[in-house]
Design an enzyme around this catalytic site. Structure first.
Site, PDB file in Angstrom:
ATOM      1  N   ILE A 182      -9.973   6.143  -1.925  1.00 42.96           N
ATOM      2  CA  ILE A 182      -9.121   5.993  -0.546  1.00 42.96           C
ATOM      3  C   ILE A 182      -8.516   7.319  -0.254  1.00 42.96           C
ATOM      4  O   ILE A 182      -8.622   7.678   0.935  1.00 42.96           O
ATOM      5  CB  ILE A 182      -8.617   4.711  -0.512  1.00 42.96           C
ATOM      6  N   GLY A 183      -7.936   7.768  -1.187  1.00 39.80           N
ATOM      7  CA  GLY A 183      -6.975   8.864  -0.876  1.00 39.80           C
ATOM      8  C   GLY A 183      -5.793   8.759  -0.128  1.00 39.80           C
ATOM      9  O   GLY A 183      -5.279   9.373   0.739  1.00 39.80           O
ATOM     10  N   LEU A 184      -5.177   7.380  -0.400  1.00 39.07           N
ATOM     11  CA  LEU A 184      -3.806   7.115   0.218  1.00 39.07           C
ATOM     12  C   LEU A 184      -3.735   6.949   1.661  1.00 39.07           C
ATOM     13  O   LEU A 184      -2.785   7.465   2.325  1.00 39.07           O
ATOM     14  CB  LEU A 184      -2.748   8.265  -0.400  1.00 39.07           C
ATOM     15  N   GLY A 241      -4.939  -4.044 -15.014  1.00 33.74           N
ATOM     16  CA  GLY A 241      -6.092  -3.337 -14.831  1.00 33.74           C
ATOM     17  C   GLY A 241      -7.042  -4.233 -15.432  1.00 33.74           C
ATOM     18  O   GLY A 241      -6.932  -4.809 -16.435  1.00 33.74           O
ATOM     19  N   GLY A 242      -7.756  -4.667 -14.374  1.00 34.96           N
ATOM     20  CA  GLY A 242      -8.843  -5.689 -14.903  1.00 34.96           C
ATOM     21  C   GLY A 242      -8.545  -7.131 -15.060  1.00 34.96           C
ATOM     22  O   GLY A 242      -9.407  -7.937 -15.723  1.00 34.96           O
ATOM     23  N   LYS A 270       0.787  -1.103  -0.186  1.00 32.83           N
ATOM     24  CA  LYS A 270       0.197  -0.060  -0.194  1.00 32.83           C
ATOM     25  C   LYS A 270       0.823   1.317   0.008  1.00 32.83           C
ATOM     26  O   LYS A 270       2.110   1.378   0.576  1.00 32.83           O
ATOM     27  CB  LYS A 270      -0.836  -0.002   1.141  1.00 32.83           C
ATOM     28  N   CYS A 301      -2.264   8.715  -8.705  1.00 36.41           N
ATOM     29  CA  CYS A 301      -3.676   8.595  -7.603  1.00 36.41           C
ATOM     30  C   CYS A 301      -4.498   9.470  -8.091  1.00 36.41           C
ATOM     31  O   CYS A 301      -4.061  10.813  -7.873  1.00 36.41           O
ATOM     32  CB  CYS A 301      -3.195   8.545  -6.245  1.00 36.41           C
ATOM     33  N   ASN A 319       4.351   6.387  -7.463  1.00 35.26           N
ATOM     34  CA  ASN A 319       2.995   6.690  -7.874  1.00 35.26           C
ATOM     35  C   ASN A 319       2.821   7.911  -8.385  1.00 35.26           C
ATOM     36  O   ASN A 319       2.653   8.822  -7.450  1.00 35.26           O
ATOM     37  CB  ASN A 319       1.905   6.082  -6.641  1.00 35.26           C
TER      38      ASN A 319
HETATM   39  C1  LIG Z   1      -8.914   0.168  -3.033  1.00 36.33           C
HETATM   40  C2  LIG Z   1      -7.827   0.545  -4.080  1.00 36.33           C
HETATM   41  C3  LIG Z   1      -6.612   1.238  -3.578  1.00 36.33           C
HETATM   42  C4  LIG Z   1      -5.680   1.353  -4.235  1.00 36.33           C
HETATM   43  N1  LIG Z   1      -4.570   1.987  -3.981  1.00 36.33           N
HETATM   44  C5  LIG Z   1      -3.288   2.391  -4.615  1.00 36.33           C
HETATM   45  C6  LIG Z   1      -2.293   2.988  -3.854  1.00 36.33           C
HETATM   46  O1  LIG Z   1      -2.072   3.084  -2.673  1.00 36.33           O
HETATM   47  N2  LIG Z   1      -1.182   3.003  -4.711  1.00 36.33           N
HETATM   48  C7  LIG Z   1      -1.346   2.815  -6.207  1.00 36.33           C
HETATM   49  O2  LIG Z   1      -0.292   2.842  -7.036  1.00 36.33           O
HETATM   50  N3  LIG Z   1      -2.338   2.058  -6.726  1.00 36.33           N
HETATM   51  C8  LIG Z   1      -3.336   1.754  -6.065  1.00 36.33           C
HETATM   52  N4  LIG Z   1      -4.468   1.518  -6.506  1.00 36.33           N
HETATM   53  C9  LIG Z   1      -4.599   0.940  -7.905  1.00 36.33           C
HETATM   54  C10 LIG Z   1      -4.122  -0.402  -8.085  1.00 36.33           C
HETATM   55  O3  LIG Z   1      -2.839  -0.782  -7.757  1.00 36.33           O
HETATM   56  C11 LIG Z   1      -4.331  -1.000  -9.565  1.00 36.33           C
HETATM   57  O4  LIG Z   1      -3.185  -0.049 -10.489  1.00 36.33           O
HETATM   58  C12 LIG Z   1      -5.631  -0.597 -10.240  1.00 36.33           C
HETATM   59  O5  LIG Z   1      -6.722  -1.017  -9.391  1.00 36.33           O
HETATM   60  C13 LIG Z   1      -6.039  -1.338 -11.455  1.00 36.33           C
HETATM   61  O6  LIG Z   1      -5.756  -2.786 -11.494  1.00 36.33           O
HETATM   62  P1  LIG Z   1      -6.815  -3.742 -11.168  1.00 36.33           P
HETATM   63  O7  LIG Z   1      -8.054  -3.385 -12.049  1.00 36.33           O
HETATM   64  O8  LIG Z   1      -6.504  -4.982 -11.059  1.00 36.33           O
HETATM   65  O9  LIG Z   1      -7.625  -3.453  -9.719  1.00 36.33           O
HETATM   66  C14 LIG Z   1      -5.658   1.008  -5.685  1.00 36.33           C
HETATM   67  C15 LIG Z   1      -6.660   0.193  -6.356  1.00 36.33           C
HETATM   68  C16 LIG Z   1      -7.879   0.276  -5.297  1.00 36.33           C
HETATM   69  C17 LIG Z   1      -9.049  -0.690  -5.983  1.00 36.33           C
END
Ligand SMILES: Cc1cc2nc3c(=O)[nH]c(=O)nc-3n(C[C@H](O)[C@H](O)[C@H](O)COP(=O)(O)O)c2cc1C
Length: 303
Positions: free
Chosen positions: A70-72, A242-243, A44, A129, A126
């Site tokens: 979520i907002g980090l 992504g997905g 995270k 975000c 990152n």
């Molecule tokens: C609840 C949630 C929290 C996330 N928090 C972060 C984060 O802290 N840092 C980051 O680089 N990406 C964050 N992401 C993005 C994911 O790492 C990922 O790049 C994105 O969800 C696309 O992949 P997916 O479709 O498999 O989820 C978050 C995604 C979700 C759904």
């Protein structure tokens, strides 16, 4: 059959990474499956100061996807160093720190302080975000700032740096190339896609933050295109995601040019699934008559 991949001199047992923010710090998933067996885990995001994140509601559903704001939220760098590093050091896989900041100085502070921790193997910077007012995707959208950030992070980092790019840009290829030219060791894409959902009865947005980041199955075709375009523009490795929902999807991202893939939302909706996909991978490759998974990276044919 070889499913291991070497990226930036680091050996990954297999190409499947758990995506940042969707699996906490990784060890939380140990009650579902042995996390050690995954290729890697992106932790995270960590920021210098503790962040409470956005007020709820901060996750909502859309068709085949979720939107999060979520907002980090995280307890900050001191806590990360004093507690999280110890907790994750026993996970026997590649551990990637996901770093976020509101200024270049903040990113640099984190890279610099984490340099001494052997428990962290790589940095994922990152710049994408969508859920914070300052920093985050601002860096991913402003070419000048991104260039400066990549340069500065590279100069201070003693570990390979992955730049996690923002999807909502006009020309991903030139942004990817600029990251490579300024010192990025790898790229990661895509992060969530800026989006909005509305409650028609209450006539308000479904998220307190109004907007959030779309992730999950619905974004895969967009993510595939971005990975393909970026991979055509650079020679550094790419973490594509992504997905992803099944083994087919893993192969699609690798054909498009990803050396590693990341699974996020799927781990939230069904925490067992990333492990199931990993276990299905060898048989899937055997059916495709592939002896070494590296053979398929970027092997997409075009018409
Ligand atoms: C609840 C949630 C929290 C996330 N928090 C972060 C984060 O802290 N840092 C980051 O680089 N990406 C964050 N992401 C993005 C994911 O790492 C990922 O790049 C994105 O969800 C696309 O992949 P997916 O479709 O498999 O989820 C978050 C995604 C979700 C759904």
């Amino acid at each position: 059959m070889n499913i291991s991949v070497n990226v930036c001199g680091i050996n990954f047992k297999n190409p499947i990474i758990l995506a940042s923010g969707t699996v906490g710090y990784g060890h939380e998933l140990n009650s579902f499956f042995p996390i050690n067996e995954m290729g890697g885990v992106a932790l995270k995001a960590v920021t210098v100061a503790e962040r409470a994140g956005n007020p709820p509601p901060r996750i909502t559903e859309a068709k085949s996807s979720i939107i999060n704001a979520i907002g980090l939220a995280n307890k900050g760098l001191d806590y990360f160093e004093s507690t999280i590093i110890n907790e994750v050091s026993s996970i026997d896989t590649v551990r990637i720190a996901n770093i976020a900041g509101e200024s270049i100085d903040e990113y640099i502070t984190i890279c610099d302080r984490l340099n001494k921790h052997d428990a962290i193997h790589m940095y994922e910077i990152n710049v994408s975000c969508p859920n914070v007012n300052a920093g985050g995707m601002v860096f991913g959208l402003d070419r000048g700032m991104l260039k400066a950030l990549v340069k500065e992070c590279k100069s201070v980092s003693k570990k390979p740096i992955i730049i996690k790019l923002h999807p909502d840009v006009f020309d991903i290829a030139s942004i990817a190339k600029s990251c490579e030219d300024n010192g990025a060791d790898a790229l990661s894409l895509t992060n969530t896609i800026p989006s909005m959902e509305i409650d028609p009865i209450r006539e308000i947005p479904k998220l307190y933050n109004n907007f959030g980041g779309l992730s999950g199955e619905a974004i895969r075709p967009i993510a595939l295109r971005l990975v393909y375009l970026a991979s055509q523009a650079v020679s550094i490795p790419i973490i594509g995601g992504g997905g992803i929902t099944n083994t087919d999807d893993v192969i699609k991202f690798m054909l498009a040019g990803a050396s590693l893939v990341s699974i996020g939302t799927l781990a939230i909706t069904n925490p067992m699934k990333p492990y199931e996909i990993l276990n299905e991978l060898p048989a899937f490759l055997e059916r495709k008559k592939v002896d070494d998974i590296n053979e398929i990276i970027g092997r997409l044919k075009t018409y």
